[in-house]
Design a protein around this motif. Sequence first.
Motif, PDB file in Angstrom:
ATOM      1  N   GLU A  74     -68.277 -16.335 157.529  1.00 60.64           N
ATOM      2  CA  GLU A  74     -68.297 -17.504 156.644  1.00 60.64           C
ATOM      3  C   GLU A  74     -66.909 -17.806 156.086  1.00 60.64           C
ATOM      4  N   ALA A  75     -66.100 -16.787 155.841  1.00 59.62           N
ATOM      5  CA  ALA A  75     -64.722 -17.013 155.388  1.00 59.62           C
ATOM      6  C   ALA A  75     -63.940 -17.761 156.460  1.00 59.62           C
ATOM      7  N   ALA A  76     -64.143 -17.395 157.719  1.00 61.16           N
ATOM      8  CA  ALA A  76     -63.468 -18.103 158.814  1.00 61.16           C
ATOM      9  C   ALA A  76     -63.917 -19.558 158.875  1.00 61.16           C
ATOM     10  N   ASP A  77     -65.211 -19.813 158.708  1.00 61.39           N
ATOM     11  CA  ASP A  77     -65.704 -21.192 158.683  1.00 61.39           C
ATOM     12  C   ASP A  77     -65.059 -21.980 157.549  1.00 61.39           C
ATOM     13  N   LEU A  78     -64.974 -21.369 156.369  1.00 56.47           N
ATOM     14  CA  LEU A  78     -64.391 -22.051 155.216  1.00 56.47           C
ATOM     15  C   LEU A  78     -62.912 -22.355 155.444  1.00 56.47           C
ATOM     16  N   VAL A  79     -62.168 -21.382 155.970  1.00 56.07           N
ATOM     17  CA  VAL A  79     -60.735 -21.592 156.217  1.00 56.07           C
ATOM     18  C   VAL A  79     -60.538 -22.704 157.239  1.00 56.07           C
ATOM     19  N   TYR A  80     -61.328 -22.700 158.300  1.00 49.67           N
ATOM     20  CA  TYR A  80     -61.226 -23.753 159.319  1.00 49.67           C
ATOM     21  C   TYR A  80     -61.449 -25.131 158.686  1.00 49.67           C
ATOM     22  N   HIS A  81     -62.523 -25.274 157.926  1.00 48.85           N
ATOM     23  CA  HIS A  81     -62.817 -26.575 157.320  1.00 48.85           C
ATOM     24  C   HIS A  81     -61.774 -26.948 156.268  1.00 48.85           C
ATOM     25  N   LEU A  82     -61.222 -25.958 155.565  1.00 51.42           N
ATOM     26  CA  LEU A  82     -60.131 -26.218 154.629  1.00 51.42           C
ATOM     27  C   LEU A  82     -58.904 -26.741 155.363  1.00 51.42           C
ATOM     28  N   LEU A  83     -58.566 -26.140 156.499  1.00 46.78           N
ATOM     29  CA  LEU A  83     -57.416 -26.610 157.280  1.00 46.78           C
ATOM     30  C   LEU A  83     -57.629 -28.040 157.777  1.00 46.78           C
ATOM     31  N   VAL A  84     -58.838 -28.364 158.170  1.00 50.62           N
ATOM     32  CA  VAL A  84     -59.135 -29.745 158.582  1.00 50.62           C
ATOM     33  C   VAL A  84     -58.960 -30.685 157.392  1.00 50.62           C
ATOM     34  N   ALA A  85     -59.484 -30.306 156.241  1.00 50.74           N
ATOM     35  CA  ALA A  85     -59.358 -31.144 155.047  1.00 50.74           C
ATOM     36  C   ALA A  85     -57.889 -31.334 154.665  1.00 50.74           C
ATOM     37  N   LEU A  86     -57.104 -30.266 154.761  1.00 52.79           N
ATOM     38  CA  LEU A  86     -55.673 -30.381 154.456  1.00 52.79           C
ATOM     39  C   LEU A  86     -54.982 -31.315 155.445  1.00 52.79           C
ATOM     40  N   GLU A  87     -55.306 -31.192 156.726  1.00 49.01           N
ATOM     41  CA  GLU A  87     -54.714 -32.074 157.743  1.00 49.01           C
ATOM     42  C   GLU A  87     -55.103 -33.520 157.473  1.00 49.01           C
ATOM     43  N   ARG A  88     -56.346 -33.766 157.138  1.00 47.79           N
ATOM     44  CA  ARG A  88     -56.785 -35.137 156.814  1.00 47.79           C
ATOM     45  C   ARG A  88     -55.999 -35.691 155.633  1.00 47.79           C
ATOM     46  N   SER A  89     -55.646 -34.800 154.709  1.00 48.20           N
ATOM     47  CA  SER A  89     -54.930 -35.207 153.489  1.00 48.20           C
ATOM     48  C   SER A  89     -53.421 -35.121 153.644  1.00 48.20           C
ATOM     49  N   GLU A  90     -52.973 -34.758 154.852  1.00 43.58           N
ATOM     50  CA  GLU A  90     -51.549 -34.649 155.168  1.00 43.58           C
ATOM     51  C   GLU A  90     -50.819 -33.640 154.284  1.00 43.58           C
ATOM     52  N   VAL A  91     -51.496 -32.509 154.024  1.00 47.75           N
ATOM     53  CA  VAL A  91     -50.892 -31.393 153.313  1.00 47.75           C
ATOM     54  C   VAL A  91     -50.640 -30.306 154.356  1.00 47.75           C
ATOM     55  N   SER A  92     -49.375 -29.941 154.544  1.00 43.49           N
ATOM     56  CA  SER A  92     -49.027 -28.954 155.571  1.00 43.49           C
ATOM     57  C   SER A  92     -49.230 -27.532 155.045  1.00 43.49           C
ATOM     58  N   LEU A  93     -49.269 -26.593 155.981  1.00 46.06           N
ATOM     59  CA  LEU A  93     -49.337 -25.183 155.587  1.00 46.06           C
ATOM     60  C   LEU A  93     -48.115 -24.787 154.775  1.00 46.06           C
ATOM     61  N   GLU A  94     -46.974 -25.337 155.118  1.00 44.80           N
ATOM     62  CA  GLU A  94     -45.747 -25.033 154.378  1.00 44.80           C
ATOM     63  C   GLU A  94     -45.852 -25.514 152.930  1.00 44.80           C
ATOM     64  N   GLU A  95     -46.441 -26.685 152.734  1.00 42.22           N
ATOM     65  CA  GLU A  95     -46.625 -27.195 151.374  1.00 42.22           C
ATOM     66  C   GLU A  95     -47.635 -26.349 150.606  1.00 42.22           C
ATOM     67  N   LEU A  96     -48.685 -25.936 151.290  1.00 40.66           N
ATOM     68  CA  LEU A  96     -49.671 -25.048 150.659  1.00 40.66           C
ATOM     69  C   LEU A  96     -49.014 -23.722 150.287  1.00 40.66           C
ATOM     70  N   ALA A  97     -48.208 -23.172 151.205  1.00 34.33           N
ATOM     71  CA  ALA A  97     -47.502 -21.926 150.923  1.00 34.33           C
ATOM     72  C   ALA A  97     -46.573 -22.100 149.728  1.00 34.33           C
ATOM     73  N   GLY A  98     -45.891 -23.235 149.664  1.00 37.95           N
ATOM     74  CA  GLY A  98     -45.006 -23.492 148.516  1.00 37.95           C
ATOM     75  C   GLY A  98     -45.759 -23.526 147.208  1.00 37.95           C
ATOM     76  N   GLU A  99     -46.935 -24.138 147.212  1.00 33.88           N
ATOM     77  CA  GLU A  99     -47.776 -24.178 146.009  1.00 33.88           C
ATOM     78  C   GLU A  99     -48.197 -22.768 145.598  1.00 33.88           C
ATOM     79  N   LEU A 100     -48.655 -21.985 146.588  1.00 32.44           N
ATOM     80  CA  LEU A 100     -49.079 -20.612 146.291  1.00 32.44           C
ATOM     81  C   LEU A 100     -47.904 -19.761 145.823  1.00 32.44           C
ATOM     82  N   ASN A 101     -46.745 -19.929 146.464  1.00 36.76           N
ATOM     83  CA  ASN A 101     -45.556 -19.168 146.061  1.00 36.76           C
ATOM     84  C   ASN A 101     -45.153 -19.496 144.641  1.00 36.76           C
ATOM     85  N   ALA A 102     -45.223 -20.773 144.257  1.00 37.87           N
ATOM     86  CA  ALA A 102     -44.839 -21.183 142.917  1.00 37.87           C
ATOM     87  C   ALA A 102     -45.756 -20.569 141.849  1.00 37.87           C
ATOM     88  N   ARG A 103     -46.959 -20.217 142.235  1.00 33.03           N
ATOM     89  CA  ARG A 103     -47.895 -19.637 141.286  1.00 33.03           C
ATOM     90  C   ARG A 103     -47.775 -18.118 141.159  1.00 33.03           C
TER      91      ARG A 103
END
Length: 105
Positions: A74-103
């Motif tokens: 189920e974690a894999a399903d959630l991550v997959y759907h999260l990646l699709v949602a991020l792509e739809r919203s034009e948020v890259s993995l690098e931007e997500l990593a930057g957000e997580l790093n800043a926290r």
Amino acid sequence: MGERTANVVPGNIGETLTELAALIAQRRKELPENSYTTKLFTEPVDYVLKKLNEESLELALAIKDDDFEHIRYEAADLVYHLLVALERSEVSLEELAGELNARRH
């Protein structure tokens, strides 16, 4: 819940996420027929949001049941759907990593 995945071996999460995000971006660009990912890009955004909620709940229930294989699935399903949602919203993995790093600090 779908059918459990057989023959799972440990992998490198960074490589896996990078490769999966690239594949999802390619699917968004090409929209191949009969692709579940294509459906996630061509349906209204509410469809993807529903899938995110569904997978989050299924993961929570798997955690509650303390079922290791189900949690992983189920974690894999959630991550997959999260990646699709991020792509739809034009948020890259690098931007997500930057957000997580800043926290982290």
